[in-house]
Scaffold this motif. Structure first.
Motif, PDB file in Angstrom:
ATOM      1  N   LEU A 129      43.895  26.565  41.315  1.00  0.00           N
ATOM      2  CA  LEU A 129      44.797  27.014  42.549  1.00  0.00           C
ATOM      3  C   LEU A 129      44.232  28.322  43.366  1.00  0.00           C
ATOM      4  CD1 LEU A 129      46.679  24.837  43.779  1.00  0.00           C
ATOM      5  CD2 LEU A 129      48.060  26.968  43.198  1.00  0.00           C
ATOM      6  N   ASN A 130      43.994  29.533  42.788  1.00  0.00           N
ATOM      7  CA  ASN A 130      43.633  30.694  42.873  1.00  0.00           C
ATOM      8  C   ASN A 130      41.907  30.631  43.834  1.00  0.00           C
ATOM      9  OD1 ASN A 130      45.251  32.582  42.595  1.00  0.00           O
ATOM     10  ND2 ASN A 130      44.400  32.253  40.324  1.00  0.00           N
ATOM     11  N   CYS A 131      41.220  29.559  43.475  1.00  0.00           N
ATOM     12  CA  CYS A 131      39.439  29.446  44.030  1.00  0.00           C
ATOM     13  C   CYS A 131      40.038  29.060  44.782  1.00  0.00           C
ATOM     14  CB  CYS A 131      39.007  28.737  43.069  1.00  0.00           C
ATOM     15  SG  CYS A 131      38.397  29.703  41.907  1.00  0.00           S
ATOM     16  N   LEU A 132      41.347  27.605  45.298  1.00  0.00           N
ATOM     17  CA  LEU A 132      41.527  26.494  46.513  1.00  0.00           C
ATOM     18  C   LEU A 132      42.097  27.498  48.046  1.00  0.00           C
ATOM     19  CD1 LEU A 132      42.546  23.555  44.622  1.00  0.00           C
ATOM     20  CD2 LEU A 132      40.773  23.835  45.460  1.00  0.00           C
ATOM     21  N   ALA A 133      42.564  28.520  47.140  1.00  0.00           N
ATOM     22  CA  ALA A 133      43.101  29.593  48.502  1.00  0.00           C
ATOM     23  C   ALA A 133      42.758  30.382  48.308  1.00  0.00           C
ATOM     24  CB  ALA A 133      44.587  29.476  47.502  1.00  0.00           C
ATOM     25  N   GLY A 134      41.241  31.141  47.966  1.00  0.00           N
ATOM     26  CA  GLY A 134      40.615  31.648  48.895  1.00  0.00           C
ATOM     27  C   GLY A 134      40.964  32.836  47.916  1.00  0.00           C
ATOM     28  N   LEU A 135      41.754  33.029  47.291  1.00  0.00           N
ATOM     29  CA  LEU A 135      42.029  33.988  46.392  1.00  0.00           C
ATOM     30  C   LEU A 135      41.205  34.643  45.458  1.00  0.00           C
ATOM     31  CD1 LEU A 135      46.323  33.141  45.646  1.00  0.00           C
ATOM     32  CD2 LEU A 135      45.741  35.046  47.449  1.00  0.00           C
ATOM     33  N   ASP A 136      40.378  33.407  44.518  1.00  0.00           N
ATOM     34  CA  ASP A 136      39.715  34.255  43.682  1.00  0.00           C
ATOM     35  C   ASP A 136      38.457  33.162  43.707  1.00  0.00           C
ATOM     36  OD1 ASP A 136      38.300  35.191  41.280  1.00  0.00           O
ATOM     37  OD2 ASP A 136      39.684  33.363  40.478  1.00  0.00           O
ATOM     38  N   GLU A 137      36.852  33.794  43.754  1.00  0.00           N
ATOM     39  CA  GLU A 137      36.126  32.963  43.812  1.00  0.00           C
ATOM     40  C   GLU A 137      35.500  32.432  43.359  1.00  0.00           C
ATOM     41  OE1 GLU A 137      34.058  32.862  46.935  1.00  0.00           O
ATOM     42  OE2 GLU A 137      33.447  34.411  47.893  1.00  0.00           O
ATOM     43  N   PRO A 138      34.581  31.097  43.700  1.00  0.00           N
ATOM     44  CA  PRO A 138      34.549  30.390  41.974  1.00  0.00           C
ATOM     45  C   PRO A 138      33.557  31.257  41.776  1.00  0.00           C
ATOM     46  CG  PRO A 138      34.661  29.014  43.913  1.00  0.00           C
ATOM     47  CD  PRO A 138      35.306  30.975  44.542  1.00  0.00           C
ATOM     48  N   ASP A 139      32.316  31.276  40.821  1.00  0.00           N
ATOM     49  CA  ASP A 139      30.458  31.817  40.655  1.00  0.00           C
ATOM     50  C   ASP A 139      30.432  29.953  40.703  1.00  0.00           C
ATOM     51  OD1 ASP A 139      31.584  33.982  38.964  1.00  0.00           O
ATOM     52  OD2 ASP A 139      32.650  32.797  37.456  1.00  0.00           O
ATOM     53  N   ALA A 172      40.175  22.281  56.048  1.00  0.00           N
ATOM     54  CA  ALA A 172      40.472  21.836  57.098  1.00  0.00           C
ATOM     55  C   ALA A 172      39.124  22.287  58.066  1.00  0.00           C
ATOM     56  CB  ALA A 172      41.512  22.377  58.036  1.00  0.00           C
ATOM     57  N   GLY A 173      38.150  21.618  56.590  1.00  0.00           N
ATOM     58  CA  GLY A 173      36.435  20.987  57.825  1.00  0.00           C
ATOM     59  C   GLY A 173      35.854  23.000  57.444  1.00  0.00           C
ATOM     60  N   GLU A 174      36.479  24.303  57.103  1.00  0.00           N
ATOM     61  CA  GLU A 174      35.595  25.497  57.209  1.00  0.00           C
ATOM     62  C   GLU A 174      35.679  25.614  55.604  1.00  0.00           C
ATOM     63  OE1 GLU A 174      36.714  28.422  60.151  1.00  0.00           O
ATOM     64  OE2 GLU A 174      38.492  27.497  60.501  1.00  0.00           O
ATOM     65  N   ARG A 175      34.691  26.447  55.276  1.00  0.00           N
ATOM     66  CA  ARG A 175      34.301  26.793  54.211  1.00  0.00           C
ATOM     67  C   ARG A 175      34.590  28.059  53.935  1.00  0.00           C
ATOM     68  NH1 ARG A 175      30.625  30.721  52.780  1.00  0.00           N
ATOM     69  NH2 ARG A 175      29.378  30.085  54.601  1.00  0.00           N
ATOM     70  N   ILE A 176      35.286  28.326  52.616  1.00  0.00           N
ATOM     71  CA  ILE A 176      36.558  29.513  52.610  1.00  0.00           C
ATOM     72  C   ILE A 176      35.894  30.128  50.932  1.00  0.00           C
ATOM     73  CG2 ILE A 176      38.033  28.381  50.763  1.00  0.00           C
ATOM     74  CD1 ILE A 176      40.391  30.577  51.941  1.00  0.00           C
ATOM     75  N   SER A 177      35.073  29.822  50.216  1.00  0.00           N
ATOM     76  CA  SER A 177      34.366  30.212  49.407  1.00  0.00           C
ATOM     77  C   SER A 177      33.632  30.612  49.810  1.00  0.00           C
ATOM     78  CB  SER A 177      34.255  28.518  48.219  1.00  0.00           C
ATOM     79  OG  SER A 177      33.222  28.141  48.848  1.00  0.00           O
ATOM     80  N   HIS A 178      32.323  31.738  49.345  1.00  0.00           N
ATOM     81  CA  HIS A 178      31.589  32.720  49.106  1.00  0.00           C
ATOM     82  C   HIS A 178      31.685  33.676  50.577  1.00  0.00           C
ATOM     83  CE1 HIS A 178      30.532  30.736  45.515  1.00  0.00           C
ATOM     84  NE2 HIS A 178      30.618  29.444  45.521  1.00  0.00           N
ATOM     85  N   ARG A 179      33.394  33.755  50.949  1.00  0.00           N
ATOM     86  CA  ARG A 179      32.964  34.657  52.514  1.00  0.00           C
ATOM     87  C   ARG A 179      34.263  35.723  52.038  1.00  0.00           C
ATOM     88  NH1 ARG A 179      32.936  31.960  57.225  1.00  0.00           N
ATOM     89  NH2 ARG A 179      32.815  29.850  56.490  1.00  0.00           N
ATOM     90  N   ALA A 180      33.047  36.648  52.481  1.00  0.00           N
ATOM     91  CA  ALA A 180      34.070  38.305  52.674  1.00  0.00           C
ATOM     92  C   ALA A 180      36.128  38.183  52.237  1.00  0.00           C
ATOM     93  CB  ALA A 180      34.000  39.288  54.312  1.00  0.00           C
ATOM     94  N   GLU A 181      36.313  38.950  51.416  1.00  0.00           N
ATOM     95  CA  GLU A 181      37.773  38.578  51.353  1.00  0.00           C
ATOM     96  C   GLU A 181      38.882  38.988  52.497  1.00  0.00           C
ATOM     97  OE1 GLU A 181      38.909  41.088  48.517  1.00  0.00           O
ATOM     98  OE2 GLU A 181      41.453  40.879  48.721  1.00  0.00           O
ATOM     99  N   ARG A 182      38.410  39.884  53.764  1.00  0.00           N
ATOM    100  CA  ARG A 182      38.884  39.687  54.908  1.00  0.00           C
ATOM    101  C   ARG A 182      39.059  38.075  55.466  1.00  0.00           C
ATOM    102  NH1 ARG A 182      37.697  41.377  59.922  1.00  0.00           N
ATOM    103  NH2 ARG A 182      35.086  41.718  59.535  1.00  0.00           N
ATOM    104  N   GLU A 183      37.640  37.480  55.292  1.00  0.00           N
ATOM    105  CA  GLU A 183      37.345  36.073  56.254  1.00  0.00           C
ATOM    106  C   GLU A 183      38.104  35.208  55.969  1.00  0.00           C
ATOM    107  OE1 GLU A 183      33.024  37.177  57.707  1.00  0.00           O
ATOM    108  OE2 GLU A 183      32.993  35.451  56.211  1.00  0.00           O
ATOM    109  N   ARG A 184      38.255  34.731  54.111  1.00  0.00           N
ATOM    110  CA  ARG A 184      38.695  34.395  53.060  1.00  0.00           C
ATOM    111  C   ARG A 184      40.475  34.571  53.932  1.00  0.00           C
ATOM    112  NH1 ARG A 184      38.531  35.590  47.401  1.00  0.00           N
ATOM    113  NH2 ARG A 184      36.453  37.533  48.171  1.00  0.00           N
ATOM    114  N   SER A 185      41.028  35.413  53.751  1.00  0.00           N
ATOM    115  CA  SER A 185      42.166  35.936  53.979  1.00  0.00           C
ATOM    116  C   SER A 185      43.132  35.218  55.511  1.00  0.00           C
ATOM    117  CB  SER A 185      42.917  37.458  53.996  1.00  0.00           C
ATOM    118  OG  SER A 185      43.944  37.570  54.607  1.00  0.00           O
ATOM    119  N   ALA A 186      41.991  35.037  56.501  1.00  0.00           N
ATOM    120  CA  ALA A 186      42.084  35.039  57.725  1.00  0.00           C
ATOM    121  C   ALA A 186      42.228  33.343  57.646  1.00  0.00           C
ATOM    122  CB  ALA A 186      40.997  35.309  58.964  1.00  0.00           C
ATOM    123  N   LEU A 187      41.011  32.881  57.238  1.00  0.00           N
ATOM    124  CA  LEU A 187      41.214  31.270  56.832  1.00  0.00           C
ATOM    125  C   LEU A 187      42.284  30.853  56.001  1.00  0.00           C
ATOM    126  CD1 LEU A 187      37.911  30.643  55.559  1.00  0.00           C
ATOM    127  CD2 LEU A 187      38.885  30.046  58.196  1.00  0.00           C
TER     128      LEU A 187
END
Ligand SMILES: Nc1ncnc2c1ncn2[C@@H]1O[C@H](COP(=O)(O)OP(=O)(O)OP(=O)(O)O)[C@@H](O)[C@H]1O
Length: 220
Positions: A52-62, A69-84
């Protein structure tokens, strides 16, 4: 609108503590369509919260990718993940999603301020839906466990998310409230929201469109 709201592909997550390495996720793939409620179950330590944490962008999968919603949330800066996350996801984690020093009403307003271009559902309406309209002015510490769970759900739904991710949302509520929470999730799903919910509750499994079971970081 994309055909899938959530598309997580081949997720891996390792944790290392000294000599010990835990493979919390070992190639997990999950998709959820608009309107779908997916329940995730499995024994303690099987990797549900990590997922769940990886899906939410709260944690980064290895390894692997997560798109919402069509946007990649993994492997991004924390600020971008938070905005998404603010734009697309309503998160309800066991650790709770309420800010301690803000009233329930102001917690909702905080989430809604982060989302632009969408008319927010009035806080009172959200609280009415979860059955705690009279607690709008209360601080989180003044709420009972069940009230806090419902306030958390109202906050998770406040940004009209495309995807709701919830960890045991009915863990601390009575049967009647559980039915109400499930009806509310179904109502949001019927407007196109996808819901992924970790739960051991039979009522949640019965209300879900799909039930997936995890063991040792994999689907079984
Ligand atoms: N930050 C961390 N550091 C080290 N190990 C971790 C960390 N987070 C999780 N783990 C380990 O990863 C595995 C999966 O944990 P996770 O919390 O995802 O399981 P879970 O299925 O959600 O369990 P529960 O039902 O008890 O909440 C466990 O072995 C856990 O000890």
């Amino acid at each position: 609108m994309t055909a899938v709201v959530l598309s997580a592909h081949s997720l891996y997550r390792f944790f290392r503590a000294g000599e010990e390495e835990t493979l919390a996720l070992q190639g997990v793939t999950l998709e959820a369509e608009p309107g779908e409620i997916v329940a995730v179950t499995g024994p303690s330590g099987s990797g549900k919260t990590t997922l769940l944490n990886c899906l939410a962008g709260l944690d980064e999968p290895d390894g692997g990718t997560v798109r919402v919603a069509g946007e990649r949330i993994s492997h991004r800066a924390e600020r971008e993940r938070s905005a998404l996350r603010s734009r697309h996801i309503g998160v309800l984690l066991q650790s709770k999603n309420l800010v301690d020093h803000l009233s329930v009403r102001d917690n909702i307003a905080l989430v809604q301020r982060l989302v632009r271009g969408r008319r927010p559902v009035p806080a009172e309406d959200l609280l009415e839906q979860v059955g705690i309209r009279d607690r709008a002015g209360a601080l989180p510490r003044q709420l009972s466990g069940g009230e806090a769970a419902r306030a958390g759900l109202a906050v998770a739904l406040a940004n009209a998310p495309a995807l709701v991710l919830a960890d045991e949302p009915t863990g601390e509520v009575d049967g009647e409230t559980e039915r109400r929470v499930l009806a509310l999730l179904r109502e949001h799903a019927s407007t196109g929201t996808a819901v992924v919910v970790i739960s051991h509750s039979r009522a949640v499994a019965a209300a879900a469109d799909r039930v997936l079971r995890m063991r040792d970081g994999r689907w079984v």
